[in-house]
Design a protein around this motif. Structure first.
Motif, PDB file in Angstrom:
ATOM      1  N   THR A   1       0.821  -1.210   0.000  1.00 12.12           N
ATOM      2  CA  THR A   1       0.000   0.000   0.000  1.00 12.12           C
ATOM      3  C   THR A   1       0.859   1.265   0.000  1.00 12.12           C
TER       4      THR A   1
ATOM      5  N   ASP B   1      -5.676   4.948  -0.975  1.00 16.02           N
ATOM      6  CA  ASP B   1      -4.590   3.977  -1.000  1.00 16.02           C
ATOM      7  C   ASP B   1      -4.497   3.356  -2.387  1.00 16.02           C
TER       8      ASP B   1
ATOM      9  N   LYS C   1       0.173   5.685  -0.770  1.00 16.53           N
ATOM     10  CA  LYS C   1      -0.858   6.708  -0.948  1.00 16.53           C
ATOM     11  C   LYS C   1      -0.854   7.147  -2.408  1.00 16.53           C
TER      12      LYS C   1
ATOM     13  N   LYS D   1      -2.636  -0.084  -4.165  1.00 17.90           N
ATOM     14  CA  LYS D   1      -1.870  -1.331  -4.005  1.00 17.90           C
ATOM     15  C   LYS D   1      -0.864  -1.412  -5.144  1.00 17.90           C
TER      16      LYS D   1
END
Length: 157
Positions: A89, A99, A91, A101
């Motif tokens: 994760t 978030d 930002k 991934k």
């Protein structure tokens, strides 16, 4: 300057098994530092900058992060790459409350401020190609990543 000139076999890690972006930063920093590309201050600067200016990018199929920091922490320019065994994760650069991934991290160490914009533009062209990202994710080693980037350089012309 062509982006392909900044990739080095010894700076790439495939199938990195970590749980946080800080772990990724430490692994890539160590590769950059041990090979003389960055100063000791680089790691703290990357971590600090990431908190204020996140670098996660939500893309079509594979999400990436492009952490970078100020030129005074860099001895000579390079891009270190990590493909991740499991997404981590980050930002979102476009919307820091979201978030993202991330599956691939391109850590940029640039020693001239004006080169950052040019390199980021070339990097964006590279990462917008899903097939290139898929090949990078499936790469078995650092040399293979370099070959993929060099073969994709037609995108950057």
């Amino acid at each position: 300057m062509k982006i392909t000139e900044f990739f080095q076999n010894e700076l790439n890690v495939t199938n990195l098994d970590v749980e946080s972006k800080e772990e990724i930063f430490k692994v890539l920093f160590k590769k950059l530092y041990d090979n003389g590309f960055v100063k000791e201050s680089f790691l703290d600067a990357i971590i600090k900058r990431e908190k204020s200016f996140p670098t996660g990018l939500q893309l079509n199929k594979y999400n990436v992060a492009i952490p970078h920091t100020d030129p005074e922490h860099v001895n000579k320019p390079a891009i270190a790459v990590a493909t991740l065994l499991n997404p981590v994760t980050f930002k979102n650069m476009a919307n820091p409350v979201e978030d993202v991934k991330v599956s691939i991290v391109f850590m940029m160490a640039l020693n001239e401020a004006h080169s950052q914009v040019e390199m980021l533009q070339q990097m964006v062209q590279l990462i917008q190609n899903d097939s290139v990202l898929e090949k990078i994710i499936n790469a078995k080693g650092g040399g293979e990543i370099i070959d993929i980037v060099k073969n994709a350089s037609f995108i950057l012309n």
